[in-house]
Design a protein around this motif. Structure first.
Motif, PDB file in Angstrom:
ATOM      1  N   LEU A 165      -9.014   1.644   4.630  1.00 58.23           N
ATOM      2  CA  LEU A 165      -9.532   0.720   3.541  1.00 58.23           C
ATOM      3  C   LEU A 165      -8.828  -0.963   3.849  1.00 58.23           C
ATOM      4  CD1 LEU A 165     -10.438  -0.216   0.639  1.00 58.23           C
ATOM      5  CD2 LEU A 165      -8.192   0.584  -0.102  1.00 58.23           C
ATOM      6  N   MET A 166      -7.659  -0.667   4.453  1.00 60.02           N
ATOM      7  CA  MET A 166      -6.916  -2.173   4.589  1.00 60.02           C
ATOM      8  C   MET A 166      -7.574  -2.760   5.912  1.00 60.02           C
ATOM      9  SD  MET A 166      -2.914  -1.239   4.734  1.00 60.02           S
ATOM     10  CE  MET A 166      -2.565  -2.907   4.615  1.00 60.02           C
ATOM     11  N   ARG A 189      -5.349  -6.095  -5.966  1.00 58.94           N
ATOM     12  CA  ARG A 189      -6.377  -6.288  -5.138  1.00 58.94           C
ATOM     13  C   ARG A 189      -6.777  -7.856  -4.708  1.00 58.94           C
ATOM     14  NH1 ARG A 189     -10.341  -2.676  -3.476  1.00 58.94           N
ATOM     15  NH2 ARG A 189     -10.169  -1.631  -5.249  1.00 58.94           N
ATOM     16  N   GLY A 202      -1.978   5.098  10.595  1.00 50.54           N
ATOM     17  CA  GLY A 202      -0.555   5.300   9.458  1.00 50.54           C
ATOM     18  C   GLY A 202       0.509   6.358  10.153  1.00 50.54           C
ATOM     19  N   LEU A 219       1.559   5.442   6.252  1.00 53.35           N
ATOM     20  CA  LEU A 219       0.216   5.626   5.402  1.00 53.35           C
ATOM     21  C   LEU A 219      -0.712   6.503   5.362  1.00 53.35           C
ATOM     22  CD1 LEU A 219      -0.388   1.667   5.393  1.00 53.35           C
ATOM     23  CD2 LEU A 219       0.668   3.165   3.360  1.00 53.35           C
ATOM     24  N   MET A 257       0.737  -1.316  -0.154  1.00 55.12           N
ATOM     25  CA  MET A 257       0.184   0.137   0.027  1.00 55.12           C
ATOM     26  C   MET A 257       0.942   1.337  -0.125  1.00 55.12           C
ATOM     27  SD  MET A 257      -3.030  -1.351  -0.459  1.00 55.12           S
ATOM     28  CE  MET A 257      -4.019   0.342  -0.396  1.00 55.12           C
ATOM     29  N   VAL A 271       1.349   1.766  -3.521  1.00 51.96           N
ATOM     30  CA  VAL A 271      -0.170   2.047  -4.402  1.00 51.96           C
ATOM     31  C   VAL A 271      -0.223   3.629  -4.036  1.00 51.96           C
ATOM     32  CG1 VAL A 271      -2.668   2.144  -3.904  1.00 51.96           C
ATOM     33  CG2 VAL A 271      -1.461   0.126  -3.994  1.00 51.96           C
ATOM     34  N   GLU A 272       0.108   4.084  -2.848  1.00 45.50           N
ATOM     35  CA  GLU A 272      -0.047   5.503  -2.559  1.00 45.50           C
ATOM     36  C   GLU A 272       0.920   6.417  -3.341  1.00 45.50           C
ATOM     37  OE1 GLU A 272      -1.477   5.863   2.228  1.00 45.50           O
ATOM     38  OE2 GLU A 272       0.606   6.454   1.705  1.00 45.50           O
ATOM     39  N   THR A 275      -6.106   5.106   3.661  1.00 42.48           N
ATOM     40  CA  THR A 275      -5.523   3.806   3.256  1.00 42.48           C
ATOM     41  C   THR A 275      -5.699   2.885   4.305  1.00 42.48           C
ATOM     42  OG1 THR A 275      -3.859   5.129   1.907  1.00 42.48           O
ATOM     43  CG2 THR A 275      -3.333   2.752   2.396  1.00 42.48           C
TER      44      THR A 275
END
Length: 394
Positions: free
Chosen positions: A299-300, A122, A284, A292, A75, A78-79, A296
């Motif tokens: 979501l995780m 995903r 995060g 993070l 992730m 992803v960010e 994020t």
């Protein structure tokens, strides 16, 4: 701020867990409960049956508690827009392109149909890529035999016995998928694939990337894929559930392996993993470091599975009645016992470790032991989690 944990009740938890050690059910353990900024650590027993005393800094093989760490690593990328959740992984993992899928789980390996779609990031994060752990009842299906022969089947961590990442992925790519991508939840393999994906996306080893972007910012000095000789005196011996030695301090983790398993390869300490669990508790952030973004982490730690995917999972019976799966970790969805608070997230390691972060209680709790086990079967796991929650006194 006071922790809101009663000393008399923490003492009760100590006595219950000490009983497991005194009866010889396991050599020792370290527990940690952090709430409202206060941390309580309890150290019991020995690092090995005939070994030195356990210590707060003892290093344990955390096996599947590696999975949430690897998911956080993905992730981060992803960010940075270096990976995207719903993009196919084919560009970086071409071995997984143009998948074939078995017509049924017990079909011959050549009885396949084309995959209906590509595997995405995903899918790896949620274990819905179509390949993973099978709990076979009756005759072993051909796909499981083939996976075991190719050394890509799911089993206890064995870093010295796994081929390097490129060869491992080549072998996996020669096998059909068990199910269509997105069809059901299958444990483990997605996390190992995530580790290879991170390495290819960054041009670094998985250990190198995680050390730079996660372990050093969080101060996780003892979290690695191997234990150097100067730390070996703090490394616990690992035992099977029946008490037979699984791995010695100079065994399979004595050096960093070529295949750094994103699904089960790390070692760590309770204080190192507290930093990781606290970072997620604080959406995060850890101290002045932001690992993070808050959205994020949210979501995780949100359940990603449909009811049909849970019903088809074949995991421990009843497990998904009160739990779901986020990215690399379990999420509690229904209150069924004292330690099942909806919104809580975490995971366990099959070699004897357990972690939960509970945002509603401002709580991070860890139990590290060196005897293999799972909460579903091991009394000391269950007693620890009961002990944590019965100690709350506010």
């Amino acid at each position: 701020m006071h922790s809101g944990l009663a000393k008399t009740r923490l003492d009760r938890m100590h006595d219950v867990l000490a009983g497991h050690v005194e009866r010889g059910e396991l050599p020792g353990l370290v527990t940690l409960v952090a709430r409202h900024g206060e941390t309580h650590v309890d150290v019991l027993g020995k690092q090995a049956v005939d070994g030195v005393s356990m210590q707060r800094e003892t290093i344990f093989r955390i096996s599947s508690m590696t999975k949430p760490v690897t998911a956080v690593g993905a992730m981060i990328l992803v960010e940075e827009c270096r990976l995207r959740l719903d993009d196919p992984v084919d560009d970086l993992l071409p071995e997984l392109a143009d998948r074939r899928v078995l017509t049924s789980i017990d079909a011959p390996l050549d009885d396949t149909v084309p995959a209906r779609r590509a595997i995405t990031l995903r899918d790896l994060l949620t274990f819905r890529l179509g390949f993973g752990q099978l709990t076979a009842a009756g005759e072993v299906p051909p796909i499981l035999r083939a996976a075991e022969e190719a050394q890509v089947a799911v089993g206890p961590p064995a870093p010295a016995n796994v081929p390097g990442p490129d060869e491992w992925l080549r072998r996996l790519g020669e096998l059909p998928l068990m199910y269509q991508p997105g069809e059901r939840w299958l444990y483990h393999t997605g996390a190992d694939l995530l580790g290879v994906l991170i390495s290819r996306a960054t041009g670094q080893s998985l250990q190198g990337f995680l050390r730079e972007r996660l372990f050093e910012p969080l101060g996780m000095r003892d979290t690695h894929f191997g234990v150097p000789p100067y730390k070996a005196s703090r490394f616990a011996t690992s035992y099977w559930m029946d008490g037979v030695v699984y791995d010695e301090p100079d065994g399979q983790w004595a050096e960093v392996p070529e295949f750094q398993s994103g699904g089960g390869g790390l070692v760590s300490t309770v204080d190192d993993y507290l930093a990781f669990g606290s970072m997620l508790l604080h959406k995060g952030k850890h101290g002045g470091e932001r690992i993070l973004a808050r959205p994020t982490v949210e979501l995780m730690t949100t359940d990603q599975l449909t009811a049909a995917q849970k019903a088809a999972s074949g995991f421990f019976p009843g497990y998904f009645d009160s739990r779901g799966w986020g990215f690399g970790m379990s999420v509690v969805t229904a209150r069924t016992d004292i330690a099942a608070v909806p919104g809580t997230f975490g995971w366990d390691g099959g070699l004897g470790t357990s972690w939960l972060t509970d945002p509603s209680e401002d709580l991070v709790a860890l139990m590290f032991s060196q005897r293999a086990g799972f909460p579903q079967f091991s009394p000391h796991f269950r007693d620890f989690w009961t002990g944590v929650y019965q100690a709350i006194d506010d």
